[in-house]
Write a protein that holds these residues in place. Structure first.
Motif, short mmCIF file in Angstrom:
data_model
loop_
_atom_site.label_atom_id
_atom_site.label_comp_id
_atom_site.label_asym_id
_atom_site.label_seq_id
_atom_site.Cartn_x
_atom_site.Cartn_y
_atom_site.Cartn_z
N ARG A 191 -35.75 43.26 2.21
CA ARG A 191 -36.38 42.89 3.48
C ARG A 191 -36.23 41.37 3.64
NH1 ARG A 191 -38.24 44.21 -1.07
NH2 ARG A 191 -39.54 45.92 -0.35
N PRO A 192 -36.16 40.92 4.92
CA PRO A 192 -36.04 39.48 5.15
C PRO A 192 -37.34 38.75 4.79
CG PRO A 192 -36.22 40.68 7.24
CD PRO A 192 -36.14 41.71 6.17
N MET A 193 -37.17 37.61 4.16
CA MET A 193 -38.32 36.80 3.75
C MET A 193 -37.99 35.33 4.00
SD MET A 193 -40.67 38.81 2.08
CE MET A 193 -41.50 37.85 0.80
N GLY A 194 -39.00 34.56 4.35
CA GLY A 194 -38.82 33.12 4.52
C GLY A 194 -39.18 32.41 3.23
N LEU A 195 -38.25 31.58 2.77
CA LEU A 195 -38.51 30.84 1.53
C LEU A 195 -39.50 29.72 1.81
CD1 LEU A 195 -37.58 30.52 -1.44
CD2 LEU A 195 -35.97 28.79 -0.58
N GLN A 196 -40.49 29.56 0.93
CA GLN A 196 -41.52 28.56 1.17
C GLN A 196 -41.27 27.23 0.50
OE1 GLN A 196 -43.68 28.72 3.55
NE2 GLN A 196 -42.68 30.67 3.92
N GLU A 197 -40.39 27.22 -0.48
CA GLU A 197 -40.15 25.95 -1.18
C GLU A 197 -38.66 25.71 -1.27
OE1 GLU A 197 -42.79 23.97 -4.09
OE2 GLU A 197 -41.36 24.81 -5.52
N ALA A 198 -38.23 24.58 -0.74
CA ALA A 198 -36.80 24.31 -0.70
C ALA A 198 -36.33 23.55 -1.94
CB ALA A 198 -36.44 23.54 0.55
N ALA A 199 -37.23 22.87 -2.63
CA ALA A 199 -36.84 22.18 -3.87
C ALA A 199 -36.76 23.24 -4.95
CB ALA A 199 -37.88 21.12 -4.23
N PHE A 200 -35.56 23.57 -5.31
CA PHE A 200 -35.34 24.76 -6.13
C PHE A 200 -35.16 24.36 -7.60
CE2 PHE A 200 -32.26 28.26 -7.41
CZ PHE A 200 -33.30 29.05 -7.85
N ASP A 201 -36.22 24.58 -8.37
CA ASP A 201 -36.20 24.23 -9.79
C ASP A 201 -36.04 25.46 -10.67
OD1 ASP A 201 -38.51 25.53 -9.31
OD2 ASP A 201 -39.85 24.04 -10.19
N GLY A 202 -35.64 26.54 -10.07
CA GLY A 202 -35.50 27.79 -10.83
C GLY A 202 -36.57 28.80 -10.43
N ASN A 203 -37.56 28.36 -9.65
CA ASN A 203 -38.58 29.27 -9.13
C ASN A 203 -38.53 29.28 -7.60
OD1 ASN A 203 -39.66 29.95 -11.67
ND2 ASN A 203 -40.92 28.09 -11.67
N LEU A 204 -38.65 30.49 -7.05
CA LEU A 204 -38.71 30.63 -5.59
C LEU A 204 -40.09 31.19 -5.24
CD1 LEU A 204 -35.28 32.45 -5.15
CD2 LEU A 204 -35.75 30.07 -4.60
N TRP A 205 -40.69 30.66 -4.19
CA TRP A 205 -42.05 31.06 -3.83
C TRP A 205 -42.10 31.69 -2.45
CZ3 TRP A 205 -46.09 30.61 -7.22
CH2 TRP A 205 -45.88 29.82 -8.34
N PHE A 206 -42.89 32.76 -2.34
CA PHE A 206 -43.09 33.44 -1.06
C PHE A 206 -44.57 33.77 -0.89
CE2 PHE A 206 -39.00 34.70 -2.86
CZ PHE A 206 -38.12 34.40 -1.85
N PHE A 207 -45.06 33.69 0.34
CA PHE A 207 -46.39 34.22 0.64
C PHE A 207 -46.26 35.70 0.99
CE2 PHE A 207 -47.41 29.72 1.30
CZ PHE A 207 -48.68 29.65 0.73
N ALA A 208 -47.27 36.47 0.62
CA ALA A 208 -47.23 37.91 0.90
C ALA A 208 -48.66 38.45 0.92
CB ALA A 208 -46.41 38.64 -0.16
N TYR A 209 -48.77 39.70 1.35
CA TYR A 209 -50.04 40.40 1.24
C TYR A 209 -50.04 41.20 -0.07
CZ TYR A 209 -51.62 39.24 5.94
OH TYR A 209 -52.07 38.56 7.05
N ALA A 210 -51.15 41.13 -0.77
CA ALA A 210 -51.24 41.78 -2.09
C ALA A 210 -51.07 43.29 -2.00
CB ALA A 210 -52.58 41.44 -2.75
N ASP A 211 -51.36 43.88 -0.82
CA ASP A 211 -51.24 45.34 -0.70
C ASP A 211 -49.90 45.77 -0.09
OD1 ASP A 211 -51.51 44.51 1.89
OD2 ASP A 211 -53.17 45.86 2.39
N SER A 212 -48.95 44.86 0.02
CA SER A 212 -47.65 45.21 0.62
C SER A 212 -46.79 45.99 -0.36
CB SER A 212 -46.91 43.95 1.07
OG SER A 212 -46.67 43.10 -0.02
N ALA A 213 -45.83 46.74 0.19
CA ALA A 213 -44.97 47.58 -0.66
C ALA A 213 -44.23 46.75 -1.70
CB ALA A 213 -43.97 48.33 0.22
N LYS A 214 -43.72 45.60 -1.29
CA LYS A 214 -42.93 44.80 -2.23
C LYS A 214 -43.77 44.33 -3.42
CE LYS A 214 -43.31 40.87 0.94
NZ LYS A 214 -43.76 41.72 2.09
#
Lengths: 166, 166
Positions: A38-61
């Motif tokens: 599914r499409p997701m917007g990346l929240q942090e552009a400084a990429f140190d090996g970790n990618l961060w996303f906001f989500a709902y805890a009850d979502s399928a993913k």
């Protein structure tokens, strides 16, 4: 150029490419074994090996990564003829300090109560490896190059395919 | 509108969206459990539930689908604000008649001996389900809509997220 600096250059290039693309496809494995993205917007552009996303805890993913944390994060930037594949493991967990750092007001559209939104959580994808395809040149040769990578996954002569380990 | 015609409309829309995007990210599971993707050019735009790709039989992706046939095919078309996720099972096998039907001269760049290229094979992905996100409107509301789907995976009010079963 040493292997160390080559690796640093590769990570730098991945960061540039995902900054340009911004929107990615996050692929997870469903409980029934199906692979879903599914499409997701990346929240942090400084990429140190970790990618961060906001989500709902009850979502399928989020339910899916709790069962199987292996994921792929794919960026397709056809405008710049660049593709990035990031293999990693995903973990869900709310970290207030991190959320404050990543938060921006535009997110209110999806999480109306901001950082107080019930069910708000973070997904962290820790990259184990990344591959990217790009064609630094221009004109037809570049298009030809990017199309070659696109069809076969093999590096075209005029473009490049690199693997970066984290 | 009946469920039957709704399903047909959904499949038709998926076909339109993947025709616009053409290049997709094919995600497979590696022997080490990592999830990997790479850009691929779709060879057949008439989407009847099967997606076809040309490949080399000794490529990593072909080896991977022999071990684990579950794949995801993701199309990202940021220009049209459209994303498609296709869950399916992949099978590799050379079918001369099908290859002749799918072949086009541009493919010679990657498979120099055409249909006689040593190691040439076909990957067929049979879709079990597809999801798509699009924003049929325009202007800022649409962008807002597409971004909403992008960040949370939830359907935005101005865009749409549909699941289609095959």
């Amino acid at each position: 150029m040493t292997d160390e600096s080559t690796a640093a250059d590769g990570r730098h290039r991945v960061t540039e490419l995902i900054r340009q693309a911004r929107i990615c496809m996050l692929t997870t494995i469903g409980v029934d074994g199906r692979m879903m993205s599914r499409p997701m917007g990346l929240q942090e552009a400084a990429f140190d090996g970790n990618l961060w996303f906001f989500a709902y805890a009850d979502s399928a993913k989020v339910r899916q990564i709790r069962v199987n944390p292996e994921v792929n994060v794919a960026f397709s930037d056809q405008r710049h003829h660049a593709w990035v594949s990031i293999s990693g493991t995903a973990h869900e967990g709310y970290d207030r300090a991190r959320a404050e750092q990543l938060w921006n007001p535009l997110l209110k559209a999806w999480f109306p109560d901001g950082l107080e939104t019930p069910g708000l959580t973070l997904i962290k994808v820790h990259a184990t490896s990344a591959e990217y395809w790009d064609s630094p040149g221009g004109t037809v040769v570049t298009l030809f190059g990017f199309a070659k990578a696109a069809v076969t996954g093999r590096p075209p002569r005029t473009g490049e395919n690199h693997e970066v380990n984290y």
